[in-house]
Design a protein around this motif. Structure first.
Motif, PDB file in Angstrom:
ATOM      1  N   ALA A   1       0.836  -1.204   0.000  1.00 36.98           N
ATOM      2  CA  ALA A   1       0.000   0.000   0.000  1.00 36.98           C
ATOM      3  C   ALA A   1       0.870   1.252   0.000  1.00 36.98           C
ATOM      4  CB  ALA A   1      -0.930  -0.006   1.209  1.00 36.98           C
ATOM      5  N   ALA A   2       1.943   1.237   0.778  1.00 35.66           N
ATOM      6  CA  ALA A   2       2.852   2.387   0.816  1.00 35.66           C
ATOM      7  C   ALA A   2       3.535   2.568  -0.533  1.00 35.66           C
ATOM      8  CB  ALA A   2       3.890   2.200   1.911  1.00 35.66           C
ATOM      9  N   GLN A   3       3.936   1.464  -1.144  1.00 35.35           N
ATOM     10  CA  GLN A   3       4.594   1.540  -2.447  1.00 35.35           C
ATOM     11  C   GLN A   3       3.633   2.094  -3.499  1.00 35.35           C
ATOM     12  OE1 GLN A   3       6.004  -2.222  -3.822  1.00 35.35           O
ATOM     13  NE2 GLN A   3       7.301  -1.327  -5.406  1.00 35.35           N
ATOM     14  N   GLU A   4       2.384   1.657  -3.465  1.00 36.13           N
ATOM     15  CA  GLU A   4       1.403   2.176  -4.417  1.00 36.13           C
ATOM     16  C   GLU A   4       1.184   3.669  -4.227  1.00 36.13           C
ATOM     17  OE1 GLU A   4      -2.140  -0.086  -3.960  1.00 36.13           O
ATOM     18  OE2 GLU A   4      -1.348  -1.812  -5.064  1.00 36.13           O
ATOM     19  N   GLN A   5       1.139   4.106  -2.973  1.00 33.46           N
ATOM     20  CA  GLN A   5       0.946   5.531  -2.721  1.00 33.46           C
ATOM     21  C   GLN A   5       2.149   6.332  -3.216  1.00 33.46           C
ATOM     22  OE1 GLN A   5       0.417   6.703   1.363  1.00 33.46           O
ATOM     23  NE2 GLN A   5      -0.637   8.569   0.774  1.00 33.46           N
ATOM     24  N   GLN A   6       3.352   5.808  -3.028  1.00 29.89           N
ATOM     25  CA  GLN A   6       4.540   6.503  -3.520  1.00 29.89           C
ATOM     26  C   GLN A   6       4.524   6.580  -5.041  1.00 29.89           C
ATOM     27  OE1 GLN A   6       7.866   4.420  -1.865  1.00 29.89           O
ATOM     28  NE2 GLN A   6       7.818   5.575   0.052  1.00 29.89           N
ATOM     29  N   GLU A   7       4.127   5.500  -5.690  1.00 21.73           N
ATOM     30  CA  GLU A   7       4.044   5.516  -7.151  1.00 21.73           C
ATOM     31  C   GLU A   7       2.997   6.514  -7.621  1.00 21.73           C
ATOM     32  OE1 GLU A   7       3.295   1.495  -8.251  1.00 21.73           O
ATOM     33  OE2 GLU A   7       5.332   0.834  -7.780  1.00 21.73           O
ATOM     34  N   GLN A   8       1.884   6.590  -6.906  1.00 19.12           N
ATOM     35  CA  GLN A   8       0.838   7.543  -7.266  1.00 19.12           C
ATOM     36  C   GLN A   8       1.348   8.976  -7.109  1.00 19.12           C
ATOM     37  OE1 GLN A   8      -2.612   7.291  -4.773  1.00 19.12           O
ATOM     38  NE2 GLN A   8      -3.835   8.644  -6.059  1.00 19.12           N
ATOM     39  N   LYS A   9       2.046   9.259  -6.020  1.00 25.12           N
ATOM     40  CA  LYS A   9       2.611  10.598  -5.825  1.00 25.12           C
ATOM     41  C   LYS A   9       3.631  10.913  -6.910  1.00 25.12           C
ATOM     42  CE  LYS A   9       2.088  11.226  -0.862  1.00 25.12           C
ATOM     43  NZ  LYS A   9       2.801  11.424   0.405  1.00 25.12           N
ATOM     44  N   ARG A  10       4.442   9.924  -7.265  1.00 26.27           N
ATOM     45  CA  ARG A  10       5.456  10.123  -8.294  1.00 26.27           C
ATOM     46  C   ARG A  10       4.803  10.432  -9.638  1.00 26.27           C
ATOM     47  NH1 ARG A  10       8.251   5.252  -7.979  1.00 26.27           N
ATOM     48  NH2 ARG A  10       8.979   5.950  -5.954  1.00 26.27           N
ATOM     49  N   SER A  11       3.735   9.710  -9.966  1.00 29.88           N
ATOM     50  CA  SER A  11       3.060   9.960 -11.241  1.00 29.88           C
ATOM     51  C   SER A  11       2.373  11.324 -11.237  1.00 29.88           C
ATOM     52  CB  SER A  11       2.055   8.854 -11.542  1.00 29.88           C
ATOM     53  OG  SER A  11       1.021   8.853 -10.586  1.00 29.88           O
ATOM     54  N   GLU A  12       1.812  11.725 -10.093  1.00 35.25           N
ATOM     55  CA  GLU A  12       1.202  13.054 -10.008  1.00 35.25           C
ATOM     56  C   GLU A  12       2.252  14.146 -10.175  1.00 35.25           C
ATOM     57  OE1 GLU A  12      -0.831  13.198  -6.289  1.00 35.25           O
ATOM     58  OE2 GLU A  12      -2.436  11.858  -6.942  1.00 35.25           O
ATOM     59  N   ALA A  13       3.416  13.959  -9.552  1.00 31.70           N
ATOM     60  CA  ALA A  13       4.487  14.946  -9.685  1.00 31.70           C
ATOM     61  C   ALA A  13       4.970  15.018 -11.129  1.00 31.70           C
ATOM     62  CB  ALA A  13       5.644  14.593  -8.755  1.00 31.70           C
ATOM     63  N   GLU A  14       5.056  13.868 -11.779  1.00 34.43           N
ATOM     64  CA  GLU A  14       5.479  13.848 -13.180  1.00 34.43           C
ATOM     65  C   GLU A  14       4.446  14.543 -14.061  1.00 34.43           C
ATOM     66  OE1 GLU A  14       6.532  10.573 -16.611  1.00 34.43           O
ATOM     67  OE2 GLU A  14       6.790  10.043 -14.498  1.00 34.43           O
ATOM     68  N   ALA A  15       3.173  14.343 -13.770  1.00 37.89           N
ATOM     69  CA  ALA A  15       2.124  15.009 -14.538  1.00 37.89           C
ATOM     70  C   ALA A  15       2.206  16.526 -14.353  1.00 37.89           C
ATOM     71  CB  ALA A  15       0.755  14.501 -14.107  1.00 37.89           C
ATOM     72  N   LEU A  16       2.471  16.969 -13.134  1.00 38.10           N
ATOM     73  CA  LEU A  16       2.624  18.408 -12.894  1.00 38.10           C
ATOM     74  C   LEU A  16       3.832  18.967 -13.638  1.00 38.10           C
ATOM     75  CD1 LEU A  16       1.797  18.734  -9.088  1.00 38.10           C
ATOM     76  CD2 LEU A  16       0.482  19.621 -11.013  1.00 38.10           C
ATOM     77  N   ARG A  17       4.934  18.217 -13.650  1.00 39.24           N
ATOM     78  CA  ARG A  17       6.123  18.663 -14.384  1.00 39.24           C
ATOM     79  C   ARG A  17       5.834  18.770 -15.872  1.00 39.24           C
ATOM     80  NH1 ARG A  17       9.410  15.290 -10.987  1.00 39.24           N
ATOM     81  NH2 ARG A  17       9.017  13.629 -12.458  1.00 39.24           N
TER      82      ARG A  17
END
Length: 116
Positions: free
Chosen positions: A78-94
């Motif tokens: 669950a923690a890994q999925e949340q980190q991946e989700q945050k990473r993808s959101e940050a990439e989308a913002l970039r």
């Protein structure tokens, strides 16, 4: 009687060790206030300033753990999925910021070329 006496002595010694040991450690352990007084003034000031922030970070972490434990998956997944989700959101913002910068540059080029 010697066997019973030996057993009683050993029982008494065991009780003294099992109860007295932790009680002794508890009595010599310094309190939080005593430890804080031993800090130098700079560390005391910094500890007071950062105390609320650290408490908030800890509360946030505990709340995330509670949220992760509610899912059927392991906490680690669950923690890994949340980190991946945050990473993808940050990439989308970039990517969005890059697109906006590119559009702004194109607009500036058009203005410069159109103005001449």
């Amino acid at each position: 009687m010697s066997r019973a006496g030996t057993w009683l002595k050993m029982l008494g010694a065991g009780i003294v060790i099992c109860v007295g040991g932790p009680a002794f450690v508890q009595s010599i352990r310094p309190t939080d206030e005593e430890l804080f007084k031993r800090y130098n003034p700079e560390l005391q000031r910094r500890s007071l300033e950062e105390g609320d922030r650290r408490a908030q970070e800890f509360d946030d972490y505990v709340n995330r753990l509670k949220q992760w434990s509610k899912s059927d998956k392991s906490i680690w997944y669950a923690a890994q999925e949340q980190q991946e989700q945050k990473r993808s959101e940050a990439e989308a913002l970039r990517n969005q910021a890059k697109d906006e910068a590119r559009a702004q540059r194109e607009e500036m080029r058009k203005e410069l070329l159109g103005g001449k």
